[in-house]
Write a protein that holds these residues in place. Sequence first.
Motif, mmCIF file in Angstrom:
data_model
loop_
_atom_site.group_PDB
_atom_site.id
_atom_site.type_symbol
_atom_site.label_atom_id
_atom_site.label_comp_id
_atom_site.label_asym_id
_atom_site.label_seq_id
_atom_site.Cartn_x
_atom_site.Cartn_y
_atom_site.Cartn_z
ATOM 1 N N GLN A 140 42.094 41.257 -19.483
ATOM 2 C CA GLN A 140 42.530 42.657 -19.500
ATOM 3 C C GLN A 140 41.357 43.614 -19.321
ATOM 4 O OE1 GLN A 140 44.604 43.043 -23.242
ATOM 5 N NE2 GLN A 140 46.316 41.738 -22.599
ATOM 6 N N THR A 141 40.382 43.221 -18.506
ATOM 7 C CA THR A 141 39.210 44.076 -18.310
ATOM 8 C C THR A 141 39.427 45.132 -17.238
ATOM 9 O OG1 THR A 141 38.211 42.680 -16.581
ATOM 10 C CG2 THR A 141 37.736 42.105 -18.885
ATOM 11 N N GLY A 142 40.421 44.940 -16.395
ATOM 12 C CA GLY A 142 40.624 45.836 -15.263
ATOM 13 C C GLY A 142 39.899 45.383 -14.007
ATOM 14 N N ILE A 143 39.081 44.341 -14.114
ATOM 15 C CA ILE A 143 38.425 43.745 -12.947
ATOM 16 C C ILE A 143 39.338 42.606 -12.488
ATOM 17 C CG2 ILE A 143 36.357 42.606 -12.068
ATOM 18 C CD1 ILE A 143 34.804 43.900 -14.377
ATOM 19 N N ALA A 144 40.059 42.835 -11.396
ATOM 20 C CA ALA A 144 41.155 41.938 -11.021
ATOM 21 C C ALA A 144 40.731 40.482 -10.877
ATOM 22 C CB ALA A 144 41.798 42.428 -9.729
ATOM 23 N N CYS A 145 39.601 40.248 -10.220
ATOM 24 C CA CYS A 145 39.184 38.860 -10.020
ATOM 25 C C CYS A 145 38.878 38.191 -11.354
ATOM 26 C CB CYS A 145 37.990 38.792 -9.076
ATOM 27 S SG CYS A 145 36.541 39.749 -9.572
ATOM 28 N N PHE A 146 38.132 38.865 -12.189
ATOM 29 C CA PHE A 146 37.757 38.305 -13.487
ATOM 30 C C PHE A 146 39.005 38.028 -14.327
ATOM 31 C CE2 PHE A 146 36.603 38.488 -17.934
ATOM 32 C CZ PHE A 146 35.391 37.819 -17.998
ATOM 33 N N ASP A 147 39.919 38.977 -14.357
ATOM 34 C CA ASP A 147 41.133 38.814 -15.162
ATOM 35 C C ASP A 147 41.982 37.661 -14.653
ATOM 36 O OD1 ASP A 147 40.262 40.970 -16.605
ATOM 37 O OD2 ASP A 147 41.651 42.417 -15.711
ATOM 38 N N ALA A 148 42.031 37.495 -13.337
ATOM 39 C CA ALA A 148 42.795 36.386 -12.767
ATOM 40 C C ALA A 148 42.169 35.047 -13.153
ATOM 41 C CB ALA A 148 42.860 36.517 -11.246
ATOM 42 N N TRP A 149 40.842 34.985 -13.136
ATOM 43 C CA TRP A 149 40.173 33.734 -13.509
ATOM 44 C C TRP A 149 40.368 33.420 -14.990
ATOM 45 C CZ3 TRP A 149 35.626 36.127 -10.500
ATOM 46 C CH2 TRP A 149 35.791 35.873 -9.134
ATOM 47 N N ALA A 150 40.342 34.453 -15.840
ATOM 48 C CA ALA A 150 40.583 34.234 -17.270
ATOM 49 C C ALA A 150 41.980 33.654 -17.486
ATOM 50 C CB ALA A 150 40.417 35.541 -18.045
ATOM 51 N N GLU A 151 42.966 34.197 -16.781
ATOM 52 C CA GLU A 151 44.336 33.678 -16.910
ATOM 53 C C GLU A 151 44.448 32.270 -16.349
ATOM 54 O OE1 GLU A 151 47.889 35.534 -16.221
ATOM 55 O OE2 GLU A 151 47.335 37.502 -16.993
ATOM 56 N N GLU A 152 43.822 32.042 -15.203
ATOM 57 C CA GLU A 152 43.882 30.709 -14.604
ATOM 58 C C GLU A 152 43.266 29.672 -15.528
ATOM 59 O OE1 GLU A 152 42.400 28.224 -10.641
ATOM 60 O OE2 GLU A 152 42.135 30.407 -10.711
ATOM 61 N N LEU A 153 42.144 30.001 -16.140
ATOM 62 C CA LEU A 153 41.486 29.077 -17.055
ATOM 63 C C LEU A 153 42.391 28.718 -18.223
ATOM 64 C CD1 LEU A 153 39.074 27.525 -18.207
ATOM 65 C CD2 LEU A 153 38.215 29.695 -19.116
#
Length: 416
Positions: A140-153
Amino acid sequence: MTPVALTPPRPREPDAPAATYDHAFQRLEAFLPLAGKTYAQKRNFDFGAGKHNGVSGLSPWLRHRLLLETDVLKGVLARHGFNAAEKFVQEVFWRGYFKGWLEHRPEVWKRYRSNLVGQLQALERDANLAKRYDEAVQGQTGIACFDAWAEELVHTNYLHNHARMWFASIWIFTLKLPWELGADFFLRNLLDGDPASNTCSWRWVGGLHTVGKTYLARPSNIEDYTGGRFQPAGQLAIDAVPLIEPDLGARVPLSFDNPDLAGQRVGLLMTVEDCAVHRIDGLPRLHGLFAWNQPIARSLKPTAPAVDAFGCAAVDQAAQAAEVHFDLSCTRPEVDEQAADALSRWAADQRLDCILTPKLPQGPTRRAVLSAVSENGLSCVELARDYDQAVWPHAKAGFFGLKKKIPSVIAELGLL
C-alpha cells in the motif's frame, strides 16, 4: 507527461507446489531445453505471477535439496555444453557462493539476527516506522510495481530474481526502511527462503556485501524488463548511498573434517537443509533415522503457512526415501511433542553415541538443532557434500573468485 502506472490484478493463488522428488525432476526436465541461449536472453524479464517462463523456478527444490545442484548442472551441461549454458550455470553457483561466503563470516548472520530483533522492537515503539513498514508489506505504498511485488510474494510465495533486487532497492533507498526488516519479510514468505542467499542479497543491494557498491532500481529498467507493465518514473530514489556497518573481522577458516565413526552407534538426522540423505555415499552403519519435520521459527514474526508446509513435506519425503534406502524405520515427533524433545528421546532409545546430519549452514535450523543437541549432552557430526567442499572454499571474497573456478569445479565433480 509522467505516465500513470496501472494497478495490476491481484496475483492468482497458485496450486501448492509439491515438495517431492518427482515434481522436482519433472520441473528440471521441462526446463532443460530452455537452459541455454533462451535463458540467457529471457532471464531478466518479469512478466508477473504465473508468467515466469524465462527462469527455471527450481529454487524451492534446490533450497531444500530435494534436487541437488549436481543434478541440475549435469543435466544442463549434457544438453547445452558450458558455453551455451554459462549464464544459467553461473546462477546455480551463486547459491553455493552465498552459502560459502556466509560460512566464512558467521558474524554476518549473528549480527543480522541481533539487529532484526532490535528493528522488530522498534516497530512496537515507533508509530511512524510501523505505519511505513505496514504499508510496504501490505502493498500500500502507492508505488504500483512495489505494491504488486509485495502482493505477489505474499500470495504466491515466490518472486522473480530481478523483482527481488528492485524490491530490495526500493525498500532501502526509496522507502528508507531498515534492510533487516525487508530481508525478514522475504525469508518468512519465500518458498526458497535461504538464510545465506537472502541475507547476502539484501546486503549486496544495500552496499554492505561488496562494500560501497549498491544496486539502484531505475524506472527505465523496470519498465523495460516488465514489458511496460510498470512505469514508476518520478517515484523512485535517484541515488543509492551505501549502508555502512562496523568491520566484520577476519574470515573463519572452513573445516570439512569427518571423524571416523566406526564402532559407534550412529543415528541420521534429516532437516529442511538437505532432503536427499539417501543419496549420500559412504555413510557409516546407521542405527536409527530421525526426521525433524516440524517448522523451525525463522523470525519473531510468523512464517507463511505455505512455506512451513513445504519444508515439513520435504522432510517427510526425505524420511520416506531414507526408510526404503537404509531399511530402517524413521522416528518423527509425536503429535504435540517438540522436535527437540523427540530428538532426545530417540537418541536415548537407540543408545546413540553420535548424531550424523548433512551440513547445517548458518541459519535458524543450525541454531535449533545444535541447541537441542547441546542441551541433551549429545554429540553431532555434520557431513558436507562434495559440491559444498568444492565450492565454498572459493567464496572468500567477491563472486569473481568463484566464477573463474567454475570450469575446474565442474571438472572436479565430473559433471561434464
